[in-house]
Design a protein around this motif. Structure first.
Motif, PDB file in Angstrom:
ATOM      1  N   GLU A  67      18.220 -39.365   1.205  1.00 38.42           N
ATOM      2  CA  GLU A  67      18.053 -37.710   0.764  1.00 38.42           C
ATOM      3  C   GLU A  67      18.580 -37.099   1.925  1.00 38.42           C
ATOM      4  O   GLU A  67      18.111 -36.178   2.281  1.00 38.42           O
ATOM      5  CB  GLU A  67      16.682 -37.408   0.883  1.00 38.42           C
ATOM      6  N   GLY A  68      19.916 -37.488   2.137  1.00 38.01           N
ATOM      7  CA  GLY A  68      20.710 -36.751   3.058  1.00 38.01           C
ATOM      8  C   GLY A  68      20.561 -37.290   4.414  1.00 38.01           C
ATOM      9  O   GLY A  68      21.328 -36.741   5.362  1.00 38.01           O
ATOM     10  N   HIS A  99      26.697 -33.822  -1.548  1.00 42.96           N
ATOM     11  CA  HIS A  99      25.725 -32.732  -1.414  1.00 42.96           C
ATOM     12  C   HIS A  99      25.230 -32.774  -0.147  1.00 42.96           C
ATOM     13  O   HIS A  99      24.052 -32.655   0.035  1.00 42.96           O
ATOM     14  CB  HIS A  99      24.942 -32.780  -2.674  1.00 42.96           C
ATOM     15  N   SER A 100      25.808 -33.108   0.943  1.00 48.44           N
ATOM     16  CA  SER A 100      25.668 -33.124   2.365  1.00 48.44           C
ATOM     17  C   SER A 100      26.498 -32.766   3.035  1.00 48.44           C
ATOM     18  O   SER A 100      27.865 -32.811   2.747  1.00 48.44           O
ATOM     19  CB  SER A 100      25.083 -34.645   2.625  1.00 48.44           C
ATOM     20  N   ALA A 101      26.159 -31.785   3.968  1.00 48.09           N
ATOM     21  CA  ALA A 101      27.393 -31.129   4.997  1.00 48.09           C
ATOM     22  C   ALA A 101      27.798 -32.216   5.455  1.00 48.09           C
ATOM     23  O   ALA A 101      27.411 -33.243   6.283  1.00 48.09           O
ATOM     24  CB  ALA A 101      26.514 -30.183   5.954  1.00 48.09           C
ATOM     25  N   MET A 155      32.043 -20.439   3.323  1.00 49.53           N
ATOM     26  CA  MET A 155      31.370 -21.560   3.227  1.00 49.53           C
ATOM     27  C   MET A 155      29.690 -21.446   2.249  1.00 49.53           C
ATOM     28  O   MET A 155      29.433 -22.169   1.745  1.00 49.53           O
ATOM     29  CB  MET A 155      31.284 -22.562   4.491  1.00 49.53           C
ATOM     30  N   ASP A 156      28.968 -20.372   3.130  1.00 50.92           N
ATOM     31  CA  ASP A 156      27.797 -20.176   2.499  1.00 50.92           C
ATOM     32  C   ASP A 156      27.661 -20.056   1.096  1.00 50.92           C
ATOM     33  O   ASP A 156      26.755 -20.970   0.449  1.00 50.92           O
ATOM     34  CB  ASP A 156      27.106 -18.996   3.182  1.00 50.92           C
ATOM     35  N   SER A 184      23.436 -24.946   0.331  1.00 49.46           N
ATOM     36  CA  SER A 184      22.079 -25.771  -0.214  1.00 49.46           C
ATOM     37  C   SER A 184      22.409 -27.094   0.228  1.00 49.46           C
ATOM     38  O   SER A 184      21.350 -27.839  -0.050  1.00 49.46           O
ATOM     39  CB  SER A 184      22.238 -25.562  -1.668  1.00 49.46           C
ATOM     40  N   PHE A 185      23.313 -27.515   0.699  1.00 44.68           N
ATOM     41  CA  PHE A 185      23.594 -29.173   1.272  1.00 44.68           C
ATOM     42  C   PHE A 185      22.613 -29.361   2.395  1.00 44.68           C
ATOM     43  O   PHE A 185      22.365 -28.438   3.406  1.00 44.68           O
ATOM     44  CB  PHE A 185      25.287 -29.241   1.790  1.00 44.68           C
ATOM     45  N   ALA A 186      22.260 -30.664   2.256  1.00 42.25           N
ATOM     46  CA  ALA A 186      21.518 -31.101   3.341  1.00 42.25           C
ATOM     47  C   ALA A 186      22.352 -30.849   4.740  1.00 42.25           C
ATOM     48  O   ALA A 186      23.588 -31.058   4.893  1.00 42.25           O
ATOM     49  CB  ALA A 186      21.365 -32.460   3.154  1.00 42.25           C
TER      50      ALA A 186
END
Length: 317
Positions: free
Chosen positions: A31-32, A187-189, A268-269, A274-276
């Motif tokens: 999960e990230g 979906h993670s920074a 970027m926001d 919402s990314f981990a």
């Protein structure tokens, strides 16, 4: 409102997934949180990225033993960051493999990075007292090398700088599967505090040329199918490009770091908030982008003290 420093307030345990992404190829995801991966061959296996402590590496070993009784012959380190490497001693492997550049970076900044990351993300350092010291590669290479697990070839490749200057990937030709480390996130920074942001997109292009059927990324869910792997590569490229583009423009206009942070947020926001670990990474990312756009080619070493000073300046309310 003042934000808690980095990920010190993130203490929720993450659910682990251990999924087969190719024949005898597995992704360990959470999960990230930082991922590991496992490559099983005829006479042994490889663990790709070790986790942050021997105790956390034990969770990977449990999954390995559920799918094979082959010995873990090698631990491959995609790069030098503490959360990836300090658990290596748990595997009792015959070799710890990394690029020559990663070995150099451990010498140059390994202890500072350990202190920095432990302060930023204490949850990832479960049973930190079990870490015997810095992890030192016992086998290094430059450019490319192959490891054979029986007939299965695993190609280790330096395709270019990106997340760090020492990044490597693992490519398994018989399955067309890529193990990317933090060069690709899903979906993670992306953490870019030690990055080479102008080089990273071209390194991603090199990965895309392999047309991987599956990818074990550095963070985020395992990726299977060409559409999904290409989406992840494009998403990572967009993240890195949006960050550097906004910072480069701000620097060209003579804006200071604080204003560059605001300019990067504006771009970027809407796409990535919402990314981990997004809020954790952003000030480190903007600081590095600001430096690179200002002509500082090599990342400045992060220390626990520098982390706190930067955070107070950019996220302190």
């Amino acid at each position: 409102m003042t934000k808690g420093f980095a990920s010190t307030t993130d203490m929720a345990e993450k659910a682990i997934t251990f999924s087969e992404i190719g024949p005898d190829l597995y992704a360990f995801t959470a999960e990230g949180d930082p991922n590991s991966a496992v490559i099983v061959g005829e006479d042994g296996c490889i663990v790709f990225d070790a986790q942050a402590t021997p105790a956390m590496a034990g969770k990977v070993i449990e999954r390995v033993r559920a799918v094979t009784d082959q010995p873990i012959k090698y631990v491959v380190l995609s790069h030098y960051h503490a959360v990836r490497v300090l658990g290596a001693s748990a595997y009792d492997a015959q070799g710890i493999v990394a690029s020559q550049e990663t070995h150099r970076l451990i010498e140059e900044r390994g202890q500072q990075d350990w202190d920095s990351e432990f302060g930023r993300f204490p949850r990832l350092f479960q049973d930190a007292e079990s870490i015997p010291g810095l992890t030192w590669p016992t086998l290094t290479f430059e450019g490319e090398m192959s490891i054979y697990l029986g007939k299965r070839e695993v190609r280790l490749l330096q395709l270019g700088a990106g997340h760090t200057s020492g990044d490597i990937v693992a490519w398994v030709p018989d399955a067309e599967v890529m193990f990317s480390g933090d060069l690709i996130e899903y979906h993670s920074a992306c953490y870019c505090g030690d990055a080479y942001l102008r080089d990273w997109p071209s390194t991603l292009n090199e990965i895309r040329e392999f047309n991987p059927k599956a990818i074990a990324p550095g963070r985020g869910a395992a990726l299977t199918g060409l559409d999904t792997t290409r989406e992840a590569i494009a998403m990572t490229r967009d993240f890195v490009g949006s960050l550097y583009g906004a910072a480069e423009l701000a620097v060209a206009k003579g804006r200071p770091l604080k204003d560059t942070m605001a300019a990067c947020r504006e771009v970027m926001d809407p796409k990535f908030s919402s990314f981990a670990i997004y809020e954790h990474c952003l000030p480190f990312n903007v600081s590095r982008a600001f430096d690179e756009a200002s002509g500082i080619e090599d990342p400045v070493i992060w220390t626990a003290e520098r982390d706190r000073e930067m955070w107070a300046a950019l996220q302190g309310g």
